[in-house]
Motif scaffolding. Structure first.
Motif, PDB file in Angstrom:
ATOM      1  N   ALA A   1       9.412  16.747  13.787  1.00 55.65           N
ATOM      2  CA  ALA A   1      10.083  16.639  12.492  1.00 55.65           C
ATOM      3  C   ALA A   1      10.956  17.880  12.263  1.00 55.65           C
ATOM      4  N   PRO A   2      12.205  17.693  11.771  1.00 59.39           N
ATOM      5  CA  PRO A   2      13.068  18.853  11.501  1.00 59.39           C
ATOM      6  C   PRO A   2      12.579  19.628  10.284  1.00 59.39           C
ATOM      7  N   GLN A   3      13.129  20.777  10.059  1.00 62.12           N
ATOM      8  CA  GLN A   3      12.688  21.623   8.963  1.00 62.12           C
ATOM      9  C   GLN A   3      12.928  20.951   7.612  1.00 62.12           C
ATOM     10  N   ARG A   4      13.983  20.171   7.505  1.00 66.11           N
ATOM     11  CA  ARG A   4      14.314  19.524   6.232  1.00 66.11           C
ATOM     12  C   ARG A   4      14.032  18.026   6.310  1.00 66.11           C
ATOM     13  N   ALA A   5      12.922  17.695   6.947  1.00 70.98           N
ATOM     14  CA  ALA A   5      12.596  16.273   7.121  1.00 70.98           C
ATOM     15  C   ALA A   5      12.396  15.577   5.777  1.00 70.98           C
ATOM     16  N   ALA A   6      11.798  16.288   4.809  1.00 69.43           N
ATOM     17  CA  ALA A   6      11.540  15.655   3.514  1.00 69.43           C
ATOM     18  C   ALA A   6      12.854  15.265   2.844  1.00 69.43           C
ATOM     19  N   GLY A   7      13.848  16.137   2.907  1.00 65.41           N
ATOM     20  CA  GLY A   7      15.135  15.811   2.302  1.00 65.41           C
ATOM     21  C   GLY A   7      15.789  14.619   2.971  1.00 65.41           C
ATOM     22  N   ALA A   8      15.731  14.598   4.294  1.00 61.37           N
ATOM     23  CA  ALA A   8      16.303  13.458   5.012  1.00 61.37           C
ATOM     24  C   ALA A   8      15.572  12.170   4.655  1.00 61.37           C
ATOM     25  N   LEU A   9      14.256  12.272   4.522  1.00 67.10           N
ATOM     26  CA  LEU A   9      13.456  11.086   4.191  1.00 67.10           C
ATOM     27  C   LEU A   9      13.868  10.532   2.830  1.00 67.10           C
TER      28      LEU A   9
ATOM     29  N   ARG B   1       0.858  -1.194   0.000  1.00 70.39           N
ATOM     30  CA  ARG B   1       0.000   0.000   0.000  1.00 70.39           C
ATOM     31  C   ARG B   1       0.887   1.234   0.000  1.00 70.39           C
ATOM     32  N   PRO B   2       0.590   2.216  -0.851  1.00 76.23           N
ATOM     33  CA  PRO B   2       1.432   3.418  -0.891  1.00 76.23           C
ATOM     34  C   PRO B   2       1.293   4.238   0.393  1.00 76.23           C
ATOM     35  N   VAL B   3       2.399   4.825   0.822  1.00 73.71           N
ATOM     36  CA  VAL B   3       2.423   5.680   2.009  1.00 73.71           C
ATOM     37  C   VAL B   3       2.918   7.047   1.560  1.00 73.71           C
ATOM     38  N   THR B   4       2.155   8.084   1.831  1.00 72.83           N
ATOM     39  CA  THR B   4       2.514   9.430   1.366  1.00 72.83           C
ATOM     40  C   THR B   4       3.728   9.938   2.127  1.00 72.83           C
ATOM     41  N   VAL B   5       4.360  10.943   1.553  1.00 78.38           N
ATOM     42  CA  VAL B   5       5.515  11.563   2.202  1.00 78.38           C
ATOM     43  C   VAL B   5       5.113  12.149   3.554  1.00 78.38           C
ATOM     44  N   ASP B   6       3.968  12.829   3.595  1.00 75.11           N
ATOM     45  CA  ASP B   6       3.521  13.413   4.859  1.00 75.11           C
ATOM     46  C   ASP B   6       3.298  12.334   5.913  1.00 75.11           C
ATOM     47  N   GLN B   7       2.720  11.218   5.497  1.00 81.69           N
ATOM     48  CA  GLN B   7       2.501  10.129   6.454  1.00 81.69           C
ATOM     49  C   GLN B   7       3.830   9.583   6.965  1.00 81.69           C
ATOM     50  N   LEU B   8       4.782   9.406   6.068  1.00 76.55           N
ATOM     51  CA  LEU B   8       6.082   8.893   6.497  1.00 76.55           C
ATOM     52  C   LEU B   8       6.752   9.849   7.483  1.00 76.55           C
ATOM     53  N   ILE B   9       6.732  11.131   7.173  1.00 76.02           N
ATOM     54  CA  ILE B   9       7.346  12.109   8.080  1.00 76.02           C
ATOM     55  C   ILE B   9       6.656  12.075   9.437  1.00 76.02           C
ATOM     56  N   ASP B  10       5.322  12.038   9.429  1.00 82.87           N
ATOM     57  CA  ASP B  10       4.574  12.017  10.688  1.00 82.87           C
ATOM     58  C   ASP B  10       4.890  10.767  11.500  1.00 82.87           C
ATOM     59  N   ARG B  11       4.981   9.620  10.822  1.00 83.53           N
ATOM     60  CA  ARG B  11       5.175   8.362  11.538  1.00 83.53           C
ATOM     61  C   ARG B  11       6.613   8.170  12.001  1.00 83.53           C
ATOM     62  N   VAL B  12       7.549   8.772  11.303  1.00 85.36           N
ATOM     63  CA  VAL B  12       8.958   8.607  11.660  1.00 85.36           C
ATOM     64  C   VAL B  12       9.409   9.645  12.682  1.00 85.36           C
ATOM     65  N   TRP B  13       8.911  10.871  12.579  1.00 89.85           N
ATOM     66  CA  TRP B  13       9.351  11.933  13.499  1.00 89.85           C
ATOM     67  C   TRP B  13       8.270  12.359  14.487  1.00 89.85           C
ATOM     68  N   GLY B  14       6.998  12.086  14.192  1.00 85.21           N
ATOM     69  CA  GLY B  14       5.938  12.567  15.066  1.00 85.21           C
ATOM     70  C   GLY B  14       5.858  14.075  15.000  1.00 85.21           C
ATOM     71  N   GLY B  15       5.686  14.701  16.160  1.00 82.56           N
ATOM     72  CA  GLY B  15       5.564  16.155  16.198  1.00 82.56           C
ATOM     73  C   GLY B  15       6.894  16.879  16.219  1.00 82.56           C
TER      74      GLY B  15
END
Length: 999
Positions: free
Chosen positions: A56-64, A40-54
């Protein structure tokens, strides 16, 4: 290469048996999320939320992106991580992941053909666990998922316990069960398994103590009582029920379920054939199961809304089957028929059905909607269950059906948006639109094959003509399949010729209106006999009907009816169910009834329904003759008769209500009168009361005062049984007035006696005595010695309660002489027990006990549970007088089991107080206080002030005798005030005589 992935412990990956370096903790979190959501596809926002919770660093998407790139390389030999329009997707065989393999093994185990196979599969599933899930990782989402998965493991362990108990391996289970109970002291299913293992190991007393321990913990910590399944198991242990015996070696699935296991309902309808599309909606529903952030409560309500015929029910059922393993405690389902103008399902009836499915016996189901809703919420507390409420029309229809526990999920389907569910109850809404054209074509392709691809344009036109509604598409496809030699284009043109508007649906461009054209098209293609069955079936007021009932309705031979129903099933106009039952989609039912109104003359329709009423009445009479032959040879198989009534009970109640509303008055009266004995003894009291109330209205409508009086008398009895004395008294007075007008003195005397019993319960002893005296005066001139004796006993009971021992002894003695003359050994034993309970009465206790033991044997042979409960109570009083306290307590516990099964709440309160006094005398003040506390709650609820006073007196005495005068004094003072108000002496003790209504 062979790949293995794990989350049931440390997140890990192995390729050909060698571990893969997955990098640091945050990167392993990303893989953990993808493994849980594999496929099942997992969105970028979902991944950031599930990996960092509340946090998340400013450049979480890049790290992801960096983590995903490294992981893609690390696992490339065994899995693929790719970017999809909906997010990132991990493609891998689900069975290569321990979590999904665990869930698959558990699904196989729960459907295994034998318990040995199930035990092996569950053992394999549990062996996959290496430690707690995602060990060493900590994010809010992973923590919530960890709790969910640990719950699944615990459920698997409980399933294994059930299987091993069925295999007779209670001895080896017991040590582990004891340790698990200590770790989970409030888990009722686990406690039940431990109780059963103890019982089978010959430790009945320890099993009883285990029950009392969890009951105290539940009361102290949660303020609740044990659920129905655990109470029933306790009752079985106390009565040494043979059903609890060690099973034969190596039983298969066909054996009885383990009594210790909680009732696990599985009420979902069968999954839908040829289900197509709805991938986006299914994904949206899947997301409802995701664990919320720690600071958010779990989602408990979801709403699936859309136009009629769009496939809401099909989608809901498909999804419910997909996720049923996430709800190990079961699934509840009800079709609320919210858009049926004649017979929507009442909330009280839906609650009764759910409580029955949850293991609550009929007599224990409360009478009122609010009380039922409260009991329903209590039964669901702590359970992980899915509740599917289909075809709801309003917030009011579903609000009482919402659990109070966050562990349950309710899925509602409705044609309306029900904004109140979203605004007030926080429901998540998933809107269902018409099938997209590709999916509509896909459904047609599944149903009629390659013609869709050969005649694409015509297939698209057919989908458009059906307004892309699944219900209409299925009907059209069945007709197209039946006429495979006709080009689709010709069928579309033919359909256009029948295009009209369906009155019950909205016009003005609403695509739902187009469905009538499809109905009409399919209906006109039916043979005339099948068309007639379809029309008349639409008149049946119930949700489903057995083939025999449809045969009666249509006046057709059952075999021919079955064949014609098969024609309708193949045309998708009727749905076949288990056990020879059939049903209709609500739109089709409305259409069929509309056709019947237009094509069948009113006398013909009425004749058809009269045949249906005749059928139900005749079958009910036959069933009751088999169950209660009353001295005549039994006519039929009692088990089959009971099964028929239970299967038809919903229809019988609906038929009575429909008959009263539409003029089948005599049938309603006769049907209710026939069923009363069964419903009074074994059915839910509220259901019995509804049927009987229909009879009262029907008898009143035709001016049948005798039938009205009988129905009122029955209704009064049901009200009293439900602990509603004021309603009972009002109903009895109406019956009394009618019997007085009719001059039926015998019936008048019986109602007077029953009125006196209500007065007794309410503490109005003067009024009770007046009613008993009037009954006695009516019995005398008729030479009714049995009636006179009964009235004398009841008057003696009042004398005894008011402290006039001499007069009580005289009345009991006079009644005893009459019973001896009549040869009524059962009543003779009862009166002897009353004499023995009088203070300082020199009657031989042994003689009274012997007669009661004889009575006990007799009533057990006849299976009269009501009488057995009363005799046990009487015998307990004698044994208490003889200082045989353990024996007295055992009799009272068995009596309580029976009182609860019968639903005799007044006698239950009295027996609880008696048991409390016996236990106090035996030195168990704590357990005595528990029994008095339960008696107090029950007596206050039903308005029995005397038993309220006895309960306070018993509670106060236990505190006083343990030296806690501060706690004792308020209870003792309260008891003293009530006794003074009732003008009776202080409670005389456990052996005090009590009335036995209806004896």
């Amino acid at each position: 290469m062979a790949a293995e992935f794990g989350v049931l412990g440390v997140v890990e990956a192995r390729i050909d048996g060698r571990p893969v370096d997955l990098g640091h903790a945050r990167q392993r979190c990303v893989l953990g999320v993808l493994l849980v959501e594999a496929g099942r596809p997992v969105t970028v926002d979902q991944l950031i939320d599930r990996v960092w919770g509340g946090s998340a660093p400013q450049r979480a998407a890049g790290a992801l992106y960096s983590y995903l790139s490294r992981l893609r390389t690390a696992v490339a030999a065994g899995a693929e991580i790719r970017r999809e329009p909906g997010g990132y997707l991990l493609t891998v065989d689900p069975q290569a992941i321990d979590l999904h393999r665990f869930r698959r093994l558990m699904t196989l185990a729960r459907g295994a053909d034998s318990d040995r196979a199930a035990a092996d599969l569950i053992g394999q599933a549990l062996s996959l666990w290496r430690a707690d899930p995602f060990a060493g990782l900590d994010t809010p989402w992973l923590s919530a998922m960890r709790r969910t998965l640990l719950g699944e493991r615990f459920a698997a362990e409980l399933d294994l316990n059930d299987v091993l108990l069925r295999l007779g391996r209670h001895g080896e289970l017991l040590p582990g069960l004891s340790a698990a109970v200590a770790e989970h002291p409030l888990d009722e299913r686990l406690a039940g398994q431990a109780m059963l293992a103890l019982y089978r190991c010959g430790r009945q007393a320890d099993a009883d103590e285990r029950y009392r321990r969890i009951r105290r913990r539940l009361a102290d910590e949660l303020g609740s009582d044990p659920g129905a399944a655990l109470r029933r198991l306790h009752e079985q242990i106390l009565t040494a029920d043979p059903a609890l015996a060690v099973p034969a070696p190596d039983p298969g699935r066909s054996g009885a379920p383990v009594a210790a296991a909680a009732t696990v309902p599985a009420q979902l309808p069968a999954d839908v054939r040829a289900f197509t599309g709805r991938t986006g909606e299914l994904a949206a529903l899947d997301r409802l199961l995701e664990s919320p952030d720690d600071d958010e409560p779990p989602l408990t309500v979801a709403l699936l809304s859309g136009t009629a015929g769009v496939g809401k029910s099909a989608l809901a059922v498909r999804w419910a089957h997909r996720v049923r393993d996430a709800f190990p405690d079961g699934q509840l389902y009800v079709n609320l028929r919210g858009y049926d103008a004649e017979q929507p399902v009442a909330v009280a009836d839906a609650l009764a059905g759910f409580l029955t499915a949850l293991g609550v016996r009929g007599p224990e189901i409360p009478p009122g909607t609010d009380e039922r809703a409260g009991r329903y919420r209590s039964e669901l507390t702590g359970r992980r269950m899915l509740v599917l409420l289909d075809n709801a029309s309003s917030v009011e229809q579903v609000r009482p059906l919402l659990p109070g526990s966050g562990s349950c999920l309710v899925l509602i389907t409705s044609r309306d948006s029900l904004p109140g569910m979203v605004a007030v109850h926080g429901a998540e809404r998933v809107n269902l639109d018409l099938l997209p054209l590709p999916d509509a074509l896909g459904l047609l392709r599944k149903l009629i094959g390659a013609r869709v691809d050969r005649e694409t344009a015509a297939a698209e036109a057919l989908a458009a003509a059906c307004a892309r509604l699944p219900l209409a598409l299925r009907i059209a496809a069945e007709l197209a399949a039946d006429r495979s030699d006709v080009p689709l284009a010709d069928l579309v043109a033919e359909l256009g010729d029948h295009r009209v508007r369906l009155d019950l649906l909205d016009a003005g461009g609403d695509p739902r209106a187009e469905v009538r054209a499809v109905f009409s098209w399919s209906y006109r293609s039916l043979p005339d006999p099948a068309a007639r069955v379809f029309r008349l079936f639409g008149l049946h007021p119930g949700e489903t009907a057995h083939v025999d009932a449809v045969a009666a309705l249509t006046g057709t031979d059952p075999a021919e009816t079955r064949r014609l129903l098969g024609v309708l099933v193949r045309a998708s106009l009727v749905q076949a169910g288990p056990g020879g039952r059939y049903g209709m989609h609500d739109l089709l039912r409305a259409y069929a009834a509309e056709l019947a109104t237009g094509q069948d003359a009113e006398p013909d329709r009425r004749t058809a329904l009269t045949r249906l009423f005749d059928h139900y009445l005749a079958k009910s009479v036959a069933a009751m003759a088999a169950l209660h032959p009353d001295g005549a040879p039994a006519a039929g198989d009692p088990d089959a008769a009971r099964a028929w009534i239970e299967a038809e009970r919903p229809n019988l109640a609906v038929i009575c209500a429909y008959g009263t509303a539409h003029g089948w008055y005599q049938h309603t009266v006769a049907l209710a009168e026939t069923l009363f004995r069964y419903l009074d003894a074994g059915g839910p009291a509220a259901e019995a009361a509804a049927v009987t109330a229909s009879a009262v209205s029907a008898a009143r409508a035709v001016g049948d005062r005798d039938a009205q009086a009988r129905a009122l008398s029955h209704l009064g009895r049901l009200h009293r049984r439900q602990g509603r004395p004021h309603e009972a008294a009002a109903t009895y007075r109406q019956a009394l007035e009618l019997y007085a007008e009719l001059g039926d003195r015998a019936a008048e005397a019986l109602v007077l006696r029953n009125l006196g019993s209500v007065d007794w319960l309410l503490g109005d002893y003067r009024q009770a005595a007046d009613h008993y005296q009037r009954a006695l005066a009516l019995y005398g001139p008729r030479g009714d010695d049995a009636g006179q004796a009964d009235a004398l006993v009841r008057l003696g009971l009042i004398d005894a309660r008011l402290g006039d021992r001499m007069r009580a002894e005289q009345r009991f003695g006079a009644a005893l002489e009459l019973y001896v003359t009549l040869g009524d050994r059962f009543s003779e034993a009862y009166v002897l027990s009353l004499l023995a309970r009088l203070p300082h009465r020199p009657v031989a206790l042994d003689r009274a006990a012997d007669r009661l033991e004889q009575s006990l044997d007799a009533v057990r042979r006849t299976g009269d549970r009501t009488a057995e409960a009363y005799v046990l109570t009487d015998l307990a009083a004698i044994r208490a007088r003889q200082d045989r306290l353990a024996e007295a307590a055992g009799h009272l516990r068995r009596a309580l089991v029976l009182h609860r099964r019968i639903g005799d709440r007044a006698s239950e309160a009295e027996a609880l107080n008696d048991l409390g006094r016996v236990l106090h005398a035996a030195g168990d003040a704590g357990e005595a206080r528990t029994q008095h506390g339960q008696a107090l709650d029950l007596a206050e609820e039903i308005g029995d002030r005397y038993e309220v006073a006895r309960a306070h007196d018993g509670i106060g005495a236990t505190w006083r005798d343990t030296g806690d005068l501060g706690r004792a004094r308020p209870h003792l003072d309260r008891a003293r005030r009530i006794f003074a108000d009732l003008r009776v002496p202080a409670a005389p003790g456990a052996a005090a005589p009590v009335p036995v209504p209806g004896r």
